[in-house]
Design a protein around this motif. Sequence first.
Motif, short mmCIF file in Angstrom:
data_model
loop_
_atom_site.label_atom_id
_atom_site.label_comp_id
_atom_site.label_asym_id
_atom_site.label_seq_id
_atom_site.Cartn_x
_atom_site.Cartn_y
_atom_site.Cartn_z
N THR A 172 23.05 45.76 -18.39
CA THR A 172 23.55 44.07 -18.18
C THR A 172 23.94 43.33 -19.05
N ALA A 173 22.86 42.61 -19.91
CA ALA A 173 22.78 42.13 -21.04
C ALA A 173 22.03 41.74 -22.09
N ILE A 174 22.35 41.24 -22.72
CA ILE A 174 21.27 41.67 -24.02
C ILE A 174 21.15 40.56 -24.66
N LEU A 175 19.45 40.21 -25.04
CA LEU A 175 19.24 38.78 -25.23
C LEU A 175 19.22 38.67 -26.41
N ILE A 176 19.54 37.85 -26.70
CA ILE A 176 18.43 37.77 -28.82
C ILE A 176 17.82 36.15 -28.54
N ASP A 177 16.59 36.71 -28.88
CA ASP A 177 16.18 35.47 -29.20
C ASP A 177 15.66 34.65 -30.73
N CYS A 178 16.08 34.29 -31.17
CA CYS A 178 16.09 33.34 -32.21
C CYS A 178 15.27 32.08 -32.64
N SER A 179 13.95 32.44 -31.54
CA SER A 179 13.18 31.47 -31.84
C SER A 179 12.42 31.20 -33.69
N SER A 180 12.56 32.64 -34.12
CA SER A 180 11.42 32.84 -35.22
C SER A 180 12.90 32.39 -36.10
N LEU A 181 13.38 32.87 -36.33
CA LEU A 181 14.60 32.68 -36.96
C LEU A 181 14.71 31.78 -37.29
N ASP A 182 14.95 31.32 -38.82
CA ASP A 182 14.91 30.55 -39.83
C ASP A 182 16.43 29.99 -40.46
N TYR A 183 18.00 31.18 -40.63
CA TYR A 183 18.14 30.93 -40.89
C TYR A 183 19.50 32.15 -41.33
N ILE A 184 20.82 31.43 -40.87
CA ILE A 184 21.85 32.62 -40.71
C ILE A 184 23.03 32.38 -41.49
N SER A 185 23.01 33.57 -42.12
CA SER A 185 24.73 33.30 -42.78
C SER A 185 26.12 33.78 -42.35
N SER A 186 27.15 33.63 -43.12
CA SER A 186 28.15 34.00 -42.02
C SER A 186 28.55 35.17 -41.84
N PRO A 187 27.71 35.97 -42.56
CA PRO A 187 27.53 37.84 -42.29
C PRO A 187 27.46 38.07 -41.09
N GLY A 188 26.33 36.86 -40.67
CA GLY A 188 25.10 37.27 -39.52
C GLY A 188 25.75 36.82 -38.02
N ILE A 189 26.57 35.60 -38.85
CA ILE A 189 27.84 34.71 -37.97
C ILE A 189 28.54 35.53 -37.11
N GLY A 190 29.07 36.45 -37.82
CA GLY A 190 30.47 37.40 -37.66
C GLY A 190 30.09 37.99 -36.90
N LEU A 191 28.79 38.80 -37.16
CA LEU A 191 28.83 39.88 -35.85
C LEU A 191 28.29 40.04 -34.91
N PHE A 192 27.66 38.25 -34.50
CA PHE A 192 27.92 38.51 -32.56
C PHE A 192 29.61 38.02 -32.64
N THR A 193 30.31 37.56 -33.58
CA THR A 193 31.50 37.11 -33.17
C THR A 193 31.93 38.15 -32.92
N SER A 194 31.86 39.70 -34.03
CA SER A 194 32.72 40.86 -33.98
C SER A 194 32.54 41.60 -32.50
N ARG A 195 31.43 41.51 -31.94
CA ARG A 195 30.57 42.44 -30.76
C ARG A 195 30.84 41.82 -29.39
N ILE A 196 31.72 40.99 -29.01
CA ILE A 196 32.21 39.67 -28.25
C ILE A 196 32.78 40.80 -27.21
N GLU A 197 33.48 41.09 -28.21
CA GLU A 197 35.32 42.29 -26.88
C GLU A 197 34.72 42.20 -26.74
N GLU A 198 33.39 43.52 -27.39
CA GLU A 198 33.26 44.97 -26.74
C GLU A 198 32.47 45.35 -25.41
N MET A 199 31.45 43.87 -25.82
CA MET A 199 30.89 43.54 -24.44
C MET A 199 31.30 43.72 -23.54
N GLU A 200 31.87 42.27 -23.97
CA GLU A 200 32.51 41.62 -22.54
C GLU A 200 33.68 42.83 -21.73
N GLN A 201 33.79 44.28 -22.50
CA GLN A 201 34.53 45.54 -22.23
C GLN A 201 34.12 45.93 -21.37
#
Length: 113
Positions: free
Chosen positions: A44-73
């Motif tokens: 029902t939920a996927i929780l992403i713990d970013c507390s030890s994430l030091d850096y995120i690039s464009s492909p990393g960000i794109g990964l989350f945005t590309s999955r939003i619609e699929e998860m909402e459906q």
Amino acid sequence: MSNIKITVEEQGDKQIIRLSGELDASSALELDNVLQESIEGQFTAILIDCSSLDYISSPGIGLFTSRIEEMEQQGTSLVLFGLKDSVSTVFEILGLDQLLKIVSDEYEAKSTS
């Protein structure tokens, strides 16, 4: 060699994915595979713990945005938590703090998902 460590925990109908290190183009592929398995797991939920994430690039960000619609459906909520200021700023600059659910800590992530 990946610059990220990904740990997955199941807690009832929720799954927590803990990220440690740097989420760049190569490690985004690794995380994408983990996310695909999580989505197929019907949580029902996927929780992403970013507390030890030091850096995120464009492909990393794109990964989350590309999955939003699929998860909402599927009725699965995606919640990111524990973002360091440097990572949080990237999300804010791109306006993704409006698109993604981002909260301060794990307790809040569990209670809002």
